[in-house]
Design an enzyme around this catalytic site. Structure first.
Site, short mmCIF file in Angstrom:
data_model
loop_
_atom_site.label_atom_id
_atom_site.label_comp_id
_atom_site.label_asym_id
_atom_site.label_seq_id
_atom_site.Cartn_x
_atom_site.Cartn_y
_atom_site.Cartn_z
N SER A 128 0.87 -1.13 0.01
CA SER A 128 -0.05 0.04 -0.06
C SER A 128 0.82 1.40 -0.12
O SER A 128 1.78 1.22 -0.76
CB SER A 128 -0.87 -0.07 1.28
OG SER A 128 -2.09 0.85 1.20
N MET A 129 0.65 2.31 0.96
CA MET A 129 1.78 3.30 1.15
C MET A 129 3.00 3.09 1.12
O MET A 129 3.94 3.78 0.69
CB MET A 129 1.25 4.16 2.36
CG MET A 129 2.34 5.33 2.36
SD MET A 129 2.10 6.37 4.03
CE MET A 129 3.31 5.27 4.99
#
Length: 252
Positions: free
Chosen positions: A93-94
């Site tokens: 994700s991030m």
């Protein structure tokens, strides 16, 4: 450097001498311990070093860094000391966007990772207009619950969740305000892992990573949502092991 690199990296298991290093970068609101199962599962041939961002768990008294480029700058300084041996990056994700930014910074200094594993994230070149970090606490919690995640215990425990909120909001701000700056393509090969029902990433957005590297590219699609990793651990570990073994044999 102002803070101790040891604060940033967690090593949960012993590795063989000469093992490939795999730096693992957590998702928004996540912490190093998210990668404990991966570290256990990869065995001694891979030295997993999980990144602990400031503002959570044992670093919760430190201010968080709510800008992705600023976080990438700091992390690149920390990792630079540890990139003399062959190493790769894994981000979820991030953490995948952050891994891309760190790889770009390292390449500018003449250091190229063996591999970049980008999991559960659209390509940095694909922008979405998102503003979860501006919601009230209940709104942020609702979004975290919507995405699920491996730690159902935390999601069910209101008190723990509210304690984690500053870190979650901090990271959402970093991820949502991020805009990729134009720059050269990476030389680092990229493997993208994505869930076929991830609300945060379409297959086209996942495929767009291919345009960011001159190295080899592959896209692996798994059944599941944003946290498909938890349901496909053995398969994911085999994939990582195979790619790292392959790059190493070509590296020497």
């Amino acid at each position: 450097m102002t803070d101790d690199p040891e604060l940033w990296l967690r090593r949960y298991h012993e590795a063989d001498e000469g093992a490939v290093r795999l730096f693992c970068l957590p998702h928004a609101g996540g912490s190093a311990s998210f990668y404990f199962p991966m570290s256990a599962g990869l065995g001694r041939a891979v030295e997993v070093l999980a990144v602990q961002y400031p503002g959570r768990q044992d670093r919760r008294l430190e201010p968080g860094i709510d800008s992705l480029p600023a976080l990438a700058d700091r992390l690149t300084e920390v990792l630079a000391e540890r990139t003399r041996e062959p190493f790769a990056l894994f981000g979820h994700s991030m953490g995948a966007t952050l891994a891309f930014e760190v790889a770009a910074r390292l390449e500018r200094t003449g250091v190229t990772p063996l591999h970049l594993f980008a999991s559960g994230r659209r390509a940095p070149s694909c922008r979405r207009d998102e503003s979860v970090h501006l919601l009230d606490d209940d709104g942020v919690i609702a979004e975290v619950r919507r995405l699920g995640g491996t730690n159902a215990a935390v999601l069910g425990d209101e008190e723990i969740l509210r304690m984690a909120l500053p870190a979650i909001r901090n990271d959402y701000k970093a991820a949502e305000t991020y805009v990729r700056q134009p720059g050269p393509k990476l030389a680092t090969p990229i493997t993208v892992l994505t869930g076929d029902a991830d609300p945060k990433t379409t297959l086209d957005e996942a495929r767009a990573w291919e345009g960011l590297t001159d190295g080899e590219f592959e896209l692996k699609v798994f059944r599941g949502g944003h946290f498909f990793l938890a349901d496909h651990q053995p398969e994911v570990l085999r994939l990582i092991s195979a790619r790292l073994a392959g790059t190493l044999s070509g590296h020497h």
